[in-house]
Design an enzyme around this catalytic site. Structure first.
Site, PDB file in Angstrom:
ATOM      1  N   LYS A  13      34.582 -27.408 -50.920  1.00  0.00           N
ATOM      2  CA  LYS A  13      35.318 -27.191 -49.664  1.00  0.00           C
ATOM      3  C   LYS A  13      34.388 -27.311 -48.450  1.00  0.00           C
ATOM      4  O   LYS A  13      34.732 -27.944 -47.468  1.00  0.00           O
ATOM      5  CB  LYS A  13      35.973 -25.792 -49.648  1.00  0.00           C
ATOM      6  CG  LYS A  13      36.954 -25.543 -50.775  1.00  0.00           C
ATOM      7  CD  LYS A  13      37.682 -24.225 -50.593  1.00  0.00           C
ATOM      8  CE  LYS A  13      36.803 -22.999 -50.648  1.00  0.00           C
ATOM      9  NZ  LYS A  13      36.154 -22.766 -51.966  1.00  0.00           N
ATOM     10  N   ARG A  88      42.623 -16.575 -48.464  1.00  0.00           N
ATOM     11  CA  ARG A  88      42.256 -16.470 -49.881  1.00  0.00           C
ATOM     12  C   ARG A  88      43.206 -15.559 -50.634  1.00  0.00           C
ATOM     13  O   ARG A  88      43.061 -15.401 -51.850  1.00  0.00           O
ATOM     14  CB  ARG A  88      40.859 -15.872 -49.961  1.00  0.00           C
ATOM     15  CG  ARG A  88      39.770 -16.782 -50.508  1.00  0.00           C
ATOM     16  CD  ARG A  88      38.482 -16.032 -50.392  1.00  0.00           C
ATOM     17  NE  ARG A  88      37.389 -16.545 -51.142  1.00  0.00           N
ATOM     18  CZ  ARG A  88      36.441 -17.331 -50.660  1.00  0.00           C
ATOM     19  NH1 ARG A  88      36.516 -17.783 -49.436  1.00  0.00           N
ATOM     20  NH2 ARG A  88      35.414 -17.669 -51.418  1.00  0.00           N
ATOM     21  N   ARG A 127      23.581 -24.488 -57.529  1.00  0.00           N
ATOM     22  CA  ARG A 127      23.728 -24.677 -56.078  1.00  0.00           C
ATOM     23  C   ARG A 127      22.549 -24.102 -55.296  1.00  0.00           C
ATOM     24  O   ARG A 127      22.044 -23.033 -55.607  1.00  0.00           O
ATOM     25  CB  ARG A 127      25.030 -24.001 -55.627  1.00  0.00           C
ATOM     26  CG  ARG A 127      25.247 -24.046 -54.136  1.00  0.00           C
ATOM     27  CD  ARG A 127      26.667 -23.897 -53.762  1.00  0.00           C
ATOM     28  NE  ARG A 127      27.236 -22.602 -54.096  1.00  0.00           N
ATOM     29  CZ  ARG A 127      28.474 -22.259 -53.774  1.00  0.00           C
ATOM     30  NH1 ARG A 127      29.257 -23.118 -53.174  1.00  0.00           N
ATOM     31  NH2 ARG A 127      28.935 -21.072 -54.088  1.00  0.00           N
ATOM     32  N   ARG A 160      22.202 -18.676 -53.188  1.00  0.00           N
ATOM     33  CA  ARG A 160      23.069 -17.635 -52.601  1.00  0.00           C
ATOM     34  C   ARG A 160      23.032 -16.378 -53.447  1.00  0.00           C
ATOM     35  O   ARG A 160      23.003 -16.447 -54.677  1.00  0.00           O
ATOM     36  CB  ARG A 160      24.509 -18.160 -52.519  1.00  0.00           C
ATOM     37  CG  ARG A 160      24.799 -18.880 -51.234  1.00  0.00           C
ATOM     38  CD  ARG A 160      26.141 -19.522 -51.211  1.00  0.00           C
ATOM     39  NE  ARG A 160      27.245 -18.646 -51.580  1.00  0.00           N
ATOM     40  CZ  ARG A 160      28.514 -18.897 -51.283  1.00  0.00           C
ATOM     41  NH1 ARG A 160      28.827 -19.981 -50.603  1.00  0.00           N
ATOM     42  NH2 ARG A 160      29.464 -18.083 -51.662  1.00  0.00           N
ATOM     43  N   ARG A 171      33.982 -13.986 -59.132  1.00  0.00           N
ATOM     44  CA  ARG A 171      34.593 -14.830 -58.099  1.00  0.00           C
ATOM     45  C   ARG A 171      35.632 -15.760 -58.702  1.00  0.00           C
ATOM     46  O   ARG A 171      36.668 -16.029 -58.083  1.00  0.00           O
ATOM     47  CB  ARG A 171      33.503 -15.625 -57.365  1.00  0.00           C
ATOM     48  CG  ARG A 171      32.703 -14.724 -56.429  1.00  0.00           C
ATOM     49  CD  ARG A 171      31.355 -15.298 -56.091  1.00  0.00           C
ATOM     50  NE  ARG A 171      31.419 -16.447 -55.237  1.00  0.00           N
ATOM     51  CZ  ARG A 171      30.476 -17.390 -55.183  1.00  0.00           C
ATOM     52  NH1 ARG A 171      29.414 -17.305 -55.960  1.00  0.00           N
ATOM     53  NH2 ARG A 171      30.604 -18.388 -54.368  1.00  0.00           N
TER      54      ARG A 171
HETATM   55  P1  AMP Z   1      32.468 -18.514 -49.663  1.00  0.00           P
HETATM   56  O1  AMP Z   1      31.266 -18.904 -48.867  1.00  0.00           O
HETATM   57  O2  AMP Z   1      33.739 -19.074 -49.125  1.00  0.00           O
HETATM   58  O3  AMP Z   1      32.288 -18.771 -51.143  1.00  0.00           O
HETATM   59  O4  AMP Z   1      32.603 -16.923 -49.510  1.00  0.00           O
HETATM   60  C1  AMP Z   1      31.566 -16.052 -49.910  1.00  0.00           C
HETATM   61  C2  AMP Z   1      32.084 -14.645 -50.028  1.00  0.00           C
HETATM   62  O5  AMP Z   1      32.561 -14.199 -48.743  1.00  0.00           O
HETATM   63  C3  AMP Z   1      33.261 -14.452 -50.965  1.00  0.00           C
HETATM   64  O6  AMP Z   1      32.879 -14.322 -52.320  1.00  0.00           O
HETATM   65  C4  AMP Z   1      33.846 -13.154 -50.415  1.00  0.00           C
HETATM   66  O7  AMP Z   1      33.047 -12.040 -50.763  1.00  0.00           O
HETATM   67  C5  AMP Z   1      33.694 -13.367 -48.918  1.00  0.00           C
HETATM   68  N1  AMP Z   1      34.871 -14.075 -48.336  1.00  0.00           N
HETATM   69  C6  AMP Z   1      34.896 -15.336 -47.829  1.00  0.00           C
HETATM   70  N2  AMP Z   1      36.118 -15.631 -47.379  1.00  0.00           N
HETATM   71  C7  AMP Z   1      36.890 -14.544 -47.602  1.00  0.00           C
HETATM   72  C8  AMP Z   1      38.242 -14.242 -47.363  1.00  0.00           C
HETATM   73  N3  AMP Z   1      39.085 -15.138 -46.813  1.00  0.00           N
HETATM   74  N4  AMP Z   1      38.699 -13.015 -47.721  1.00  0.00           N
HETATM   75  C9  AMP Z   1      37.883 -12.099 -48.268  1.00  0.00           C
HETATM   76  N5  AMP Z   1      36.579 -12.312 -48.545  1.00  0.00           N
HETATM   77  C10 AMP Z   1      36.075 -13.530 -48.209  1.00  0.00           C
END
Ligand code: AMP
Length: 216
Positions: A13, A88, A127, A160, A171
Protein backbone atom coordinates in the site's frame (compact mmCIF):
# COMPACT_ATOMS: atom_id res chain seq x y z
CA UNK A 1 -9.13 12.29 -6.64
CA UNK A 2 -9.84 10.75 -3.22
CA UNK A 3 -8.67 7.18 -2.90
CA UNK A 4 -8.23 4.54 -0.26
CA UNK A 5 -5.65 1.78 -0.52
CA UNK A 6 -6.83 -1.39 1.22
CA UNK A 7 -4.77 -4.52 1.76
CA UNK A 8 -2.96 -6.61 4.35
CA UNK A 9 0.14 -5.22 6.04
CA UNK A 10 3.07 -5.30 3.58
CA UNK A 11 0.73 -5.77 0.59
CA UNK A 12 2.47 -2.75 -0.95
CA UNK A 13 0.00 0.00 0.00
CA UNK A 14 2.73 2.46 0.98
CA UNK A 15 4.78 2.01 -2.20
CA UNK A 16 1.73 2.27 -4.47
CA UNK A 17 0.26 5.21 -2.53
CA UNK A 18 3.56 7.09 -2.87
CA UNK A 19 3.66 6.53 -6.65
CA UNK A 20 0.00 7.41 -7.10
CA UNK A 21 0.33 10.57 -5.02
CA UNK A 22 3.25 11.69 -7.17
CA UNK A 23 1.42 10.90 -10.39
CA UNK A 24 -1.85 12.57 -9.36
CA UNK A 25 -0.31 15.51 -7.47
CA UNK A 26 -2.20 14.83 -4.23
CA UNK A 27 -0.79 13.98 -0.79
CA UNK A 28 -0.13 10.43 0.39
CA UNK A 29 -1.56 10.10 3.89
CA UNK A 30 -0.32 7.08 5.80
CA UNK A 31 -1.99 6.57 9.17
CA UNK A 32 0.99 4.41 10.21
CA UNK A 33 3.46 7.22 9.39
CA UNK A 34 1.30 9.78 11.25
CA UNK A 35 1.14 7.46 14.27
CA UNK A 36 4.86 6.66 14.21
CA UNK A 37 5.57 10.41 14.24
CA UNK A 38 3.12 10.91 17.12
CA UNK A 39 4.71 8.02 19.03
CA UNK A 40 8.08 9.82 18.99
CA UNK A 41 6.71 12.43 21.43
CA UNK A 42 8.45 12.11 24.78
CA UNK A 43 5.13 12.00 26.67
CA UNK A 44 3.15 9.19 28.36
CA UNK A 45 0.72 9.28 25.39
CA UNK A 46 3.57 8.97 22.87
CA UNK A 47 5.09 6.06 24.79
CA UNK A 48 1.74 4.25 25.09
CA UNK A 49 1.16 4.68 21.36
CA UNK A 50 4.59 3.21 20.57
CA UNK A 51 3.94 0.21 22.83
CA UNK A 52 0.56 -0.50 21.20
CA UNK A 53 2.07 -0.37 17.73
CA UNK A 54 5.06 -2.49 18.69
CA UNK A 55 2.69 -5.25 19.86
CA UNK A 56 0.89 -5.12 16.52
CA UNK A 57 -2.41 -3.94 18.03
CA UNK A 58 -4.57 -1.23 16.52
CA UNK A 59 -4.47 2.11 18.30
CA UNK A 60 -7.75 3.58 19.50
CA UNK A 61 -10.08 5.11 16.92
CA UNK A 62 -10.15 8.54 18.57
CA UNK A 63 -6.36 8.92 18.26
CA UNK A 64 -6.15 7.86 14.61
CA UNK A 65 -9.34 9.65 13.55
CA UNK A 66 -8.07 12.95 15.02
CA UNK A 67 -4.77 12.62 13.13
CA UNK A 68 -6.56 11.85 9.86
CA UNK A 69 -9.09 14.64 10.37
CA UNK A 70 -6.32 17.20 10.99
CA UNK A 71 -4.25 16.02 8.04
CA UNK A 72 -7.09 15.91 5.51
CA UNK A 73 -8.15 19.42 6.56
CA UNK A 74 -4.78 20.84 5.37
CA UNK A 75 -4.95 23.02 2.23
CA UNK A 76 -2.86 20.56 0.17
CA UNK A 77 -5.71 18.02 0.46
CA UNK A 78 -8.25 20.31 -1.24
CA UNK A 79 -7.92 18.45 -4.57
CA UNK A 80 -7.75 15.01 -3.01
CA UNK A 81 -5.59 12.53 -1.16
CA UNK A 82 -4.50 8.91 -1.10
CA UNK A 83 -5.32 7.23 2.21
CA UNK A 84 -3.02 4.36 3.16
CA UNK A 85 -3.84 2.35 6.30
CA UNK A 86 -7.06 4.20 7.11
CA UNK A 87 -9.81 3.12 7.53
CA UNK A 88 -8.92 -0.21 9.14
CA UNK A 89 -12.17 -0.99 10.96
CA UNK A 90 -15.90 -0.70 10.21
CA UNK A 91 -16.19 2.13 12.75
CA UNK A 92 -13.37 4.04 11.07
CA UNK A 93 -15.02 3.55 7.66
CA UNK A 94 -18.30 4.94 9.04
CA UNK A 95 -16.46 7.89 10.59
CA UNK A 96 -14.73 8.59 7.28
CA UNK A 97 -18.09 8.52 5.49
CA UNK A 98 -19.44 11.11 7.95
CA UNK A 99 -16.31 13.26 7.61
CA UNK A 100 -16.70 13.28 3.83
CA UNK A 101 -20.41 14.14 4.00
CA UNK A 102 -19.66 16.99 6.43
CA UNK A 103 -17.03 18.42 4.11
CA UNK A 104 -19.13 17.76 0.96
CA UNK A 105 -16.50 15.44 -0.48
CA UNK A 106 -16.73 11.98 -1.95
CA UNK A 107 -14.50 8.98 -2.47
CA UNK A 108 -13.58 8.14 -6.05
CA UNK A 109 -12.16 4.67 -5.64
CA UNK A 110 -11.00 2.07 -3.12
CA UNK A 111 -8.10 -0.05 -4.41
CA UNK A 112 -7.72 -3.44 -2.79
CA UNK A 113 -4.23 -4.90 -3.16
CA UNK A 114 -4.53 -8.69 -3.06
CA UNK A 115 -1.48 -10.67 -1.93
CA UNK A 116 -1.55 -14.26 -0.57
CA UNK A 117 -0.74 -14.65 3.12
CA UNK A 118 2.50 -16.66 2.69
CA UNK A 119 3.86 -13.87 0.48
CA UNK A 120 2.77 -11.27 3.07
CA UNK A 121 4.71 -13.05 5.81
CA UNK A 122 7.78 -13.27 3.57
CA UNK A 123 7.57 -9.57 2.74
CA UNK A 124 7.13 -8.48 6.35
CA UNK A 125 10.01 -10.61 7.57
CA UNK A 126 12.50 -9.09 5.08
CA UNK A 127 11.19 -5.54 5.09
CA UNK A 128 13.50 -2.62 5.80
CA UNK A 129 12.25 0.96 6.00
CA UNK A 130 14.04 4.26 5.65
CA UNK A 131 14.36 6.09 8.94
CA UNK A 132 14.24 9.38 7.03
CA UNK A 133 11.57 9.21 4.30
CA UNK A 134 9.77 5.89 5.14
CA UNK A 135 10.50 4.35 1.71
CA UNK A 136 10.40 0.55 1.91
CA UNK A 137 12.94 -2.02 0.74
CA UNK A 138 13.26 -5.79 1.02
CA UNK A 139 16.46 -7.67 1.78
CA UNK A 140 15.87 -10.07 -1.14
CA UNK A 141 13.16 -8.60 -3.44
CA UNK A 142 14.19 -4.97 -3.41
CA UNK A 143 17.58 -4.41 -1.78
CA UNK A 144 18.94 -0.84 -1.66
CA UNK A 145 21.81 0.05 -4.01
CA UNK A 146 24.10 0.72 -1.02
CA UNK A 147 23.64 -1.74 1.85
CA UNK A 148 21.46 -0.38 4.68
CA UNK A 149 21.08 3.07 3.09
CA UNK A 150 18.00 4.56 1.48
CA UNK A 151 18.24 4.98 -2.33
CA UNK A 152 16.12 8.14 -2.12
CA UNK A 153 17.50 10.15 0.79
CA UNK A 154 20.56 8.24 2.03
CA UNK A 155 19.22 7.80 5.58
CA UNK A 156 19.87 4.50 7.39
CA UNK A 157 17.42 1.66 6.81
CA UNK A 158 15.84 0.06 9.88
CA UNK A 159 13.63 -2.93 10.69
CA UNK A 160 10.23 -1.74 11.93
CA UNK A 161 9.61 -2.45 15.60
CA UNK A 162 6.39 -4.27 14.63
CA UNK A 163 7.97 -6.52 11.97
CA UNK A 164 8.74 -9.17 14.61
CA UNK A 165 7.29 -12.67 14.30
CA UNK A 166 4.88 -12.17 17.21
CA UNK A 167 3.61 -8.79 15.98
CA UNK A 168 3.29 -10.09 12.40
CA UNK A 169 0.95 -12.89 13.57
CA UNK A 170 -1.10 -10.35 15.56
CA UNK A 171 -1.30 -7.84 12.70
CA UNK A 172 -2.42 -10.50 10.24
CA UNK A 173 -5.12 -11.74 12.56
CA UNK A 174 -6.30 -8.16 13.20
CA UNK A 175 -6.34 -7.56 9.46
CA UNK A 176 -8.50 -10.67 8.86
CA UNK A 177 -10.96 -9.81 11.62
CA UNK A 178 -11.23 -6.04 11.42
CA UNK A 179 -10.04 -4.79 8.05
CA UNK A 180 -10.94 -7.52 5.55
CA UNK A 181 -14.69 -6.92 6.04
CA UNK A 182 -14.16 -3.45 4.55
CA UNK A 183 -13.62 -5.10 1.15
CA UNK A 184 -17.32 -6.07 1.13
CA UNK A 185 -18.31 -2.68 2.58
CA UNK A 186 -16.75 -0.81 -0.33
CA UNK A 187 -17.82 -3.41 -2.89
CA UNK A 188 -21.42 -2.74 -1.89
CA UNK A 189 -20.79 0.97 -2.36
CA UNK A 190 -19.49 0.14 -5.87
CA UNK A 191 -16.15 1.80 -5.11
CA UNK A 192 -13.96 -1.30 -4.90
CA UNK A 193 -11.36 -2.20 -7.53
CA UNK A 194 -9.14 -5.19 -6.88
CA UNK A 195 -5.52 -5.34 -8.02
CA UNK A 196 -3.19 -8.34 -8.01
CA UNK A 197 -0.39 -7.18 -5.72
CA UNK A 198 1.84 -10.25 -6.11
CA UNK A 199 4.02 -8.67 -8.79
CA UNK A 200 6.75 -6.14 -8.08
CA UNK A 201 6.10 -2.47 -7.37
CA UNK A 202 6.39 -1.32 -10.99
CA UNK A 203 4.13 -3.98 -12.54
CA UNK A 204 1.52 -3.46 -9.84
CA UNK A 205 1.62 0.29 -10.42
CA UNK A 206 1.13 -0.23 -14.16
CA UNK A 207 -1.90 -2.43 -13.42
CA UNK A 208 -3.34 0.26 -11.13
CA UNK A 209 -2.81 2.95 -13.76
CA UNK A 210 -4.54 0.81 -16.40
CA UNK A 211 -7.43 0.29 -14.05
CA UNK A 212 -7.73 4.02 -13.31
CA UNK A 213 -7.28 4.94 -16.98
CA UNK A 214 -4.18 7.03 -16.37
CA UNK A 215 -0.71 6.81 -17.95
CA UNK A 216 1.86 4.90 -15.88
P1 AMP B 1 1.05 0.55 9.05
O1 AMP B 1 2.26 1.40 8.87
O2 AMP B 1 -0.11 0.98 8.23
O3 AMP B 1 1.36 -0.93 8.92
O4 AMP B 1 0.59 0.76 10.58
C1 AMP B 1 1.45 0.46 11.66
C2 AMP B 1 0.67 0.37 12.94
O5 AMP B 1 0.05 1.64 13.21
C3 AMP B 1 -0.47 -0.63 12.95
O6 AMP B 1 -0.04 -1.95 13.22
C4 AMP B 1 -1.33 -0.06 14.07
O7 AMP B 1 -0.75 -0.31 15.34
C5 AMP B 1 -1.22 1.43 13.81
N1 AMP B 1 -2.26 1.90 12.85
C6 AMP B 1 -2.06 2.36 11.59
N2 AMP B 1 -3.22 2.71 11.03
C7 AMP B 1 -4.18 2.49 11.96
C8 AMP B 1 -5.58 2.65 11.97
N3 AMP B 1 -6.25 3.11 10.90
N4 AMP B 1 -6.25 2.32 13.10
C9 AMP B 1 -5.61 1.86 14.19
N5 AMP B 1 -4.27 1.66 14.25
C10 AMP B 1 -3.55 1.98 13.14
Amino acid sequence: MRQILLGAPAAGKGSQARLLAEKLGVPHISSGDLLRAAAKADTPEGKALGETMKRGDLVSDDVVVKLIQDRTAQPDCAKGFILDGFPRTADQANTLDRMLVDTKQNLDVVLNLEVPEDEIVRRMSGRRVCSGCSATFHVVNMPPVVADKCDHCGSPLITRADDTEEAIVKRLSTYRQQTQPLIEYYREKKLLRTVDGREGVEKTFEAICRLLGIEA
